[in-house]
Design an enzyme around this catalytic site. Structure first.
Site, short mmCIF file in Angstrom:
data_model
loop_
_atom_site.label_atom_id
_atom_site.label_comp_id
_atom_site.label_asym_id
_atom_site.label_seq_id
_atom_site.Cartn_x
_atom_site.Cartn_y
_atom_site.Cartn_z
N GLU A 46 -6.29 -2.72 0.19
CA GLU A 46 -6.24 -1.27 0.41
C GLU A 46 -6.88 -0.52 -0.76
O GLU A 46 -6.76 -0.92 -1.91
CB GLU A 46 -4.79 -0.77 0.54
CG GLU A 46 -4.01 -1.36 1.68
CD GLU A 46 -4.42 -0.87 3.06
OE1 GLU A 46 -5.17 0.14 3.14
OE2 GLU A 46 -4.00 -1.50 4.03
N THR A 47 -7.54 0.57 -0.41
CA THR A 47 -7.95 1.59 -1.38
C THR A 47 -7.33 2.91 -0.95
O THR A 47 -7.45 3.32 0.21
CB THR A 47 -9.48 1.73 -1.44
OG1 THR A 47 -10.05 0.49 -1.89
CG2 THR A 47 -9.89 2.84 -2.40
#
Length: 261
Positions: A46-47
């Site tokens: 995830e970002t």
């Protein structure tokens, strides 16, 4: 253009364990395409991107291939960045997200998230789900946007070697596999090749589903959980009616800048 970026290991207080997430503070939103490209370049599960809106923050999460509606470990990582790196000095953060309002506060050396609890109805699973995991069919299968399968022991969960190509065809965000723990209340693993993440190291959002199940089974409102991926991570889950508090630690690994024009 340059943007700050942080990489944080979430659900751990030791580097190189837990679940790494990138966090990108923004003054204003980039295009969806730019954010998706940054997430793909980071190549982490995830970002997170956030923009301040009044007294709260708008928060969005991207895997390398898609935007998702909820991500626990990247929320924890974002709160850590605001508290520890950007000098946020209030007791509680408020995030506006696609899953509604989420709050994160401090409790001792923990960060405490408050998420909607998800009750998962029992379903009849397709045979390909069991074949993709290499396990015998069981009736203990539940589904919302994820499947959740309950096995008999921690050893069974640890031994899983799924066929990820086959698992990718399962119509779900991902697959939670869980069992009662040997040293904690319950353990789990989370596979999401459908979302661009073969196995997620530690998945906060999955515990909004597994914690209500185990709370009822074990007749406990506070549970210790461990996700037994290769990196591993630890969580405390507390049932609060139709909400679940998820507590964990986080530690900064990297601070840098993104350059693009």
């Amino acid at each position: 253009m340059t943007l700050p970026i942080y990489q944080v290991d979430a659900f751990t207080n030791s580097l190189f364990t837990g679940n790494p997430a990138a966090v990108v503070p923004l003054d204003k939103w980039l295009t969806d395409e730019h954010m998706q490209n940054i997430a793909a370049e980071n190549n982490l599960s995830e970002t997170a991107f956030f923009v301040k809106e009044g007294d709260s923050y708008r928060l969005r999460w991207f895997t390398p291939t898609t935007e998702v509606d909820l991500c626990g470990h990247a929320t924890l990582a974002t709160a850590h960045v605001l508290f520890e790196e950007l000098g946020y000095d209030e007791d509680e953060l408020v995030f506006k997200t696609k899953s509604g309002i989420l709050t994160v506060g401090r409790e001792g050396d923990y960060l405490k998230m408050n998420f909607p609890a998800v009750e998962m109805p029992e379903v009849e699973a397709p045979d390909v789900l069991f074949r993709s995991l290499g396990i015998q069919p069981t009736s203990r299968v539940y589904k919302t946007d994820d499947y959740m399968i309950v096995l008999d022991s921690e050893d069974e969960v640890a031994a899983l070697q799924p066929d990820l190509k086959m698992l990718k065809e399962i119509p779900a965000r991902g697959v939670i596999v869980t069992a009662k723990g040997d040293k904690v209340d319950f353990v789990s693993r989370f596979f999401a090749p459908q979302s661009g993440v073969d196995e997620d190291p530690v998945t906060g959002s999955a515990h909004t589903k597994s914690a209500p199940y185990w709370s009822k089974k074990l007749n406990k409102t506070e549970l210790k959980a461990r996700q037994i991926s290769h990196r591993g991570g630890d969580l405390v889950c507390r049932m609060k009616g139709d909400r679940v508090e998820i507590l964990g630690h986080a530690i900064t690994y990297l601070k840098g800048e993104i350059s693009f024009g």
